[in-house]
Design a protein around this motif. Structure first.
Motif, PDB file in Angstrom:
ATOM      1  N   SER A 243     -39.854 -22.103   9.048  1.00 54.48           N
ATOM      2  CA  SER A 243     -38.885 -20.927   9.487  1.00 54.48           C
ATOM      3  C   SER A 243     -38.225 -20.419   8.254  1.00 54.48           C
ATOM      4  O   SER A 243     -37.153 -20.925   7.791  1.00 54.48           O
ATOM      5  CB  SER A 243     -37.929 -21.387  10.412  1.00 54.48           C
ATOM      6  OG  SER A 243     -38.493 -21.921  11.633  1.00 54.48           O
ATOM      7  N   PRO A 244     -38.749 -19.599   7.307  1.00 50.52           N
ATOM      8  CA  PRO A 244     -38.438 -19.045   5.986  1.00 50.52           C
ATOM      9  C   PRO A 244     -37.197 -18.293   6.394  1.00 50.52           C
ATOM     10  O   PRO A 244     -36.834 -17.585   6.913  1.00 50.52           O
ATOM     11  CB  PRO A 244     -39.421 -18.072   5.548  1.00 50.52           C
ATOM     12  CG  PRO A 244     -40.168 -17.672   6.711  1.00 50.52           C
ATOM     13  CD  PRO A 244     -40.069 -18.662   7.896  1.00 50.52           C
ATOM     14  N   ARG A 245     -36.358 -18.804   5.561  1.00 45.22           N
ATOM     15  CA  ARG A 245     -34.715 -18.107   5.036  1.00 45.22           C
ATOM     16  C   ARG A 245     -35.015 -16.660   4.418  1.00 45.22           C
ATOM     17  O   ARG A 245     -34.116 -15.465   4.676  1.00 45.22           O
ATOM     18  CB  ARG A 245     -33.811 -18.693   4.643  1.00 45.22           C
ATOM     19  CG  ARG A 245     -32.392 -18.298   4.534  1.00 45.22           C
ATOM     20  CD  ARG A 245     -31.507 -19.236   4.195  1.00 45.22           C
ATOM     21  NE  ARG A 245     -30.878 -20.423   5.085  1.00 45.22           N
ATOM     22  CZ  ARG A 245     -30.015 -20.180   5.777  1.00 45.22           C
ATOM     23  NH1 ARG A 245     -29.520 -19.041   5.980  1.00 45.22           N
ATOM     24  NH2 ARG A 245     -29.806 -21.365   6.542  1.00 45.22           N
ATOM     25  N   PHE A 246     -35.875 -16.724   3.489  1.00 50.72           N
ATOM     26  CA  PHE A 246     -36.088 -15.386   2.581  1.00 50.72           C
ATOM     27  C   PHE A 246     -37.696 -15.155   2.891  1.00 50.72           C
ATOM     28  O   PHE A 246     -38.673 -15.816   2.819  1.00 50.72           O
ATOM     29  CB  PHE A 246     -35.932 -15.865   1.114  1.00 50.72           C
ATOM     30  CG  PHE A 246     -34.492 -16.093   0.858  1.00 50.72           C
ATOM     31  CD1 PHE A 246     -33.118 -15.457   0.819  1.00 50.72           C
ATOM     32  CD2 PHE A 246     -34.359 -17.664   0.859  1.00 50.72           C
ATOM     33  CE1 PHE A 246     -32.168 -15.874   0.850  1.00 50.72           C
ATOM     34  CE2 PHE A 246     -32.999 -18.080   0.763  1.00 50.72           C
ATOM     35  CZ  PHE A 246     -31.858 -17.192   0.640  1.00 50.72           C
ATOM     36  N   GLN A 247     -37.931 -13.590   3.093  1.00 47.82           N
ATOM     37  CA  GLN A 247     -38.991 -13.114   3.248  1.00 47.82           C
ATOM     38  C   GLN A 247     -39.542 -11.667   2.843  1.00 47.82           C
ATOM     39  O   GLN A 247     -38.234 -10.988   2.704  1.00 47.82           O
ATOM     40  CB  GLN A 247     -39.195 -13.301   4.952  1.00 47.82           C
ATOM     41  CG  GLN A 247     -40.707 -12.979   5.578  1.00 47.82           C
ATOM     42  CD  GLN A 247     -40.590 -12.989   6.985  1.00 47.82           C
ATOM     43  OE1 GLN A 247     -39.861 -12.242   7.672  1.00 47.82           O
ATOM     44  NE2 GLN A 247     -41.134 -13.942   7.443  1.00 47.82           N
ATOM     45  N   LEU A 248     -40.629 -11.719   2.397  1.00 49.47           N
ATOM     46  CA  LEU A 248     -40.889 -10.149   1.985  1.00 49.47           C
ATOM     47  C   LEU A 248     -41.847  -9.621   2.724  1.00 49.47           C
ATOM     48  O   LEU A 248     -42.738 -10.155   3.308  1.00 49.47           O
ATOM     49  CB  LEU A 248     -41.788 -10.395   0.471  1.00 49.47           C
ATOM     50  CG  LEU A 248     -40.725 -10.823  -0.764  1.00 49.47           C
ATOM     51  CD1 LEU A 248     -41.655 -11.198  -1.745  1.00 49.47           C
ATOM     52  CD2 LEU A 248     -39.780  -9.513  -1.169  1.00 49.47           C
ATOM     53  N   LYS A 263     -36.079  -9.589   2.838  1.00 46.26           N
ATOM     54  CA  LYS A 263     -35.065  -9.983   3.988  1.00 46.26           C
ATOM     55  C   LYS A 263     -34.675 -11.308   3.913  1.00 46.26           C
ATOM     56  O   LYS A 263     -35.160 -12.193   3.245  1.00 46.26           O
ATOM     57  CB  LYS A 263     -35.819 -10.052   5.487  1.00 46.26           C
ATOM     58  CG  LYS A 263     -36.436  -8.630   5.735  1.00 46.26           C
ATOM     59  CD  LYS A 263     -37.445  -8.898   6.965  1.00 46.26           C
ATOM     60  CE  LYS A 263     -36.600  -9.054   8.144  1.00 46.26           C
ATOM     61  NZ  LYS A 263     -37.455  -8.995   9.392  1.00 46.26           N
ATOM     62  N   SER A 264     -33.360 -11.758   4.595  1.00 42.58           N
ATOM     63  CA  SER A 264     -32.736 -13.025   4.632  1.00 42.58           C
ATOM     64  C   SER A 264     -32.331 -13.178   5.961  1.00 42.58           C
ATOM     65  O   SER A 264     -32.089 -12.315   6.740  1.00 42.58           O
ATOM     66  CB  SER A 264     -31.715 -13.284   3.580  1.00 42.58           C
ATOM     67  OG  SER A 264     -30.543 -12.509   3.648  1.00 42.58           O
ATOM     68  N   HIS A 265     -32.186 -14.567   6.491  1.00 38.53           N
ATOM     69  CA  HIS A 265     -31.764 -14.867   7.915  1.00 38.53           C
ATOM     70  C   HIS A 265     -30.754 -15.977   7.728  1.00 38.53           C
ATOM     71  O   HIS A 265     -30.546 -16.503   7.067  1.00 38.53           O
ATOM     72  CB  HIS A 265     -32.932 -15.527   8.350  1.00 38.53           C
ATOM     73  CG  HIS A 265     -34.382 -14.721   8.600  1.00 38.53           C
ATOM     74  ND1 HIS A 265     -34.444 -13.850   9.614  1.00 38.53           N
ATOM     75  CD2 HIS A 265     -35.309 -14.460   7.863  1.00 38.53           C
ATOM     76  CE1 HIS A 265     -35.705 -13.010   9.414  1.00 38.53           C
ATOM     77  NE2 HIS A 265     -36.348 -13.569   8.271  1.00 38.53           N
ATOM     78  N   PHE A 271     -30.907 -10.043   7.548  1.00 37.17           N
ATOM     79  CA  PHE A 271     -30.486  -9.158   6.848  1.00 37.17           C
ATOM     80  C   PHE A 271     -31.397  -8.562   5.981  1.00 37.17           C
ATOM     81  O   PHE A 271     -32.296  -9.174   5.314  1.00 37.17           O
ATOM     82  CB  PHE A 271     -29.242  -9.844   6.014  1.00 37.17           C
ATOM     83  CG  PHE A 271     -28.024 -10.357   6.599  1.00 37.17           C
ATOM     84  CD1 PHE A 271     -27.200  -9.436   6.675  1.00 37.17           C
ATOM     85  CD2 PHE A 271     -28.123 -11.791   7.250  1.00 37.17           C
ATOM     86  CE1 PHE A 271     -25.865  -9.999   7.311  1.00 37.17           C
ATOM     87  CE2 PHE A 271     -27.273 -12.257   7.979  1.00 37.17           C
ATOM     88  CZ  PHE A 271     -25.793 -11.285   7.950  1.00 37.17           C
ATOM     89  N   ILE A 272     -31.421  -7.174   5.751  1.00 37.08           N
ATOM     90  CA  ILE A 272     -32.313  -6.438   4.687  1.00 37.08           C
ATOM     91  C   ILE A 272     -31.553  -6.274   3.394  1.00 37.08           C
ATOM     92  O   ILE A 272     -30.214  -6.065   3.224  1.00 37.08           O
ATOM     93  CB  ILE A 272     -32.250  -5.013   5.087  1.00 37.08           C
ATOM     94  CG1 ILE A 272     -33.172  -4.814   6.577  1.00 37.08           C
ATOM     95  CG2 ILE A 272     -33.384  -4.214   4.197  1.00 37.08           C
ATOM     96  CD1 ILE A 272     -34.269  -5.783   6.592  1.00 37.08           C
ATOM     97  N   ASP A 273     -32.083  -7.037   2.327  1.00 37.46           N
ATOM     98  CA  ASP A 273     -31.429  -7.136   0.958  1.00 37.46           C
ATOM     99  C   ASP A 273     -31.744  -6.192   0.027  1.00 37.46           C
ATOM    100  O   ASP A 273     -30.978  -5.793  -0.758  1.00 37.46           O
ATOM    101  CB  ASP A 273     -31.764  -8.799   0.550  1.00 37.46           C
ATOM    102  CG  ASP A 273     -31.177  -9.920   1.314  1.00 37.46           C
ATOM    103  OD1 ASP A 273     -30.118  -9.860   1.687  1.00 37.46           O
ATOM    104  OD2 ASP A 273     -31.898 -10.667   1.700  1.00 37.46           O
TER     105      ASP A 273
END
Length: 376
Positions: A243-248, A263-265, A271-273
């Motif tokens: 369950s990635p907290r940070f994702q591309l 993105k971050s969760h 959230f769109i970073d």
């Protein structure tokens, strides 16, 4: 007055800080930039002078405030780890436990004893609440940040979301762009699933962003030493997480990335970073907006309540959003120099906020900045 049941502690060692994050006795609530992974990646890549100001109860953490120390002239300033890249900030805490203003005052007194060289703590772009829990730092004196956060309620149905936001126009434009991409060789939405994919997406994003910022006359915050390395570590390490907290994610057309978003969760929210697009033959299709459309559609099928565009007010965000959240700044002065700098920050913030609230003036400022500092 009875002594506080919460004991302050200042931690500088990365492994010890990670142990504190892992030791939360209950459910942890934190902004994406206030997590152990973000902290350790930034400390090892961009700024070794990081620390965690913690409040403990019976030896277990109830609040963690991750900070980095920067030098500006004769001042030493502590801010959220990540500097301008840390947005929609919210301290790591146990939402079920009350933290008082006296507890917070004791925490900053402990920080001053441990690091008397720090003049001021500036905590910017903070959310007033997250997942229904109040930000305890709002008990301290604070001011409104010039930037807001815009978001969508997902409601579990993409059709419902579309119907709230000019669905006919969005669907018509989407069909038109799909035809353009099909004619160009076909498209797909790619989620980085390996360190190599993550690096390739970020390298493209950094190149696109550098070009656009230069033309707009805006300082490139990715250029300081270690910042790009930080993002490479942050996202690559998450590609194998369940369950990635940070994702591309990227839009790929005819084998080339045309748009990339990071993105971050946090609890029940995404959230769109950042987002970047290629300035090529397909730029007229608005590849960033197309990628948002597909990402929002997929997010509606996930266990998410809120889709946040993060910090900043832009027309493409407004075209989707119905939630407008102000963000807030704290300035906690620890020395006389810090108190003077706090006055400057307050005055500057007030001017910037008034400029950004006036659309005509803000447009003039951006145009003048591009002419004076931008590159053709």
């Amino acid at each position: 007055m009875a002594p506080s049941r919460l004991v302050p502690r200042i931690v500088v060692d990365a492994s010890e800080a990670t142990t504190l994050w892992n030791a939360f006795a209950g459910e942890l609530l934190a902004g994406a930039a206030q997590t152990a992974h973000w902290f350790s990646c930034w400390q090892s890549s961009a700024n070794s002078d990081c620390l965690v100001a913690a409040l403990l109860m019976d030896g277990a953490p109830v609040l963690l405030l991750p900070l980095e120390v920067e030098r500006r002239g004769s001042l030493r300033i502590a801010c959220y780890v990540g500097g301008p890249h840390a947005n929609c900030n919210f301290p790591a805490l146990l939402p079920t436990l009350s933290i008082t203003q006296d507890d917070l005052n004791g925490l900053f007194q402990a920080l001053h004893r441990a690091r008397p060289d720090i003049d001021i703590v500036t905590l910017s772009r903070q959310l007033p609440e997250l997942a229904g829990a109040a930000n305890p730092l709002m008990q301290l004196q604070h001011r409104t940040n010039p930037n807001i956060s815009l978001a969508i309620r997902l409601d579990g149905s993409f059709e419902t979301v579309l119907n709230r936001h000019n669905s006919k126009r969005k669907m018509k434009k989407h069909r038109h762009v799909v035809r353009r991409y099909d004619d160009a060789g076909g498209f797909k939405i790619v989620t980085a699933a390996s360190a190599a994919e993550s690096r390739n997406m970020l390298d493209d994003y950094f190149a696109w962003k550098s070009d656009r910022l230069a033309r707009a006359g805006i300082t490139n915050t990715y250029e300081p030493k270690g910042v790009k390395e930080f993002f490479h570590h942050l996202f690559a390490d998450e590609t194998n997480a369940a369950s990635p907290r940070f994702q591309l994610r990227a839009l790929e057309v005819k084998g080339k990335y045309r748009a990339v978003l990071g993105k971050s969760h946090a609890k029940g929210m995404t959230f769109i970073d950042f987002v970047g697009i290629a300035d090529d033959e397909l730029v007229s299709t608005s590849p960033g907006e197309f990628l948002f459309y597909k990402d929002i559609e997929e997010s509606c099928g996930a266990d998410l309540a809120i889709y946040s565009f993060g910090i900043g007010d832009e027309p493409y965000k407004r075209s989707w959003s119905e939630i407008e959240t102000p963000t807030y700044d704290n300035d906690i002065s620890l020395t006389a120099k810090g108190r003077l700098f706090s006055l400057y920050l307050g005055a500057r913030g007030s001017v910037v906020r008034r400029i950004k609230q006036n659309e005509k003036v803000w447009a003039m400022v951006k145009t003048a900045r591009a002419k004076l500092r931008g590159q053709s």
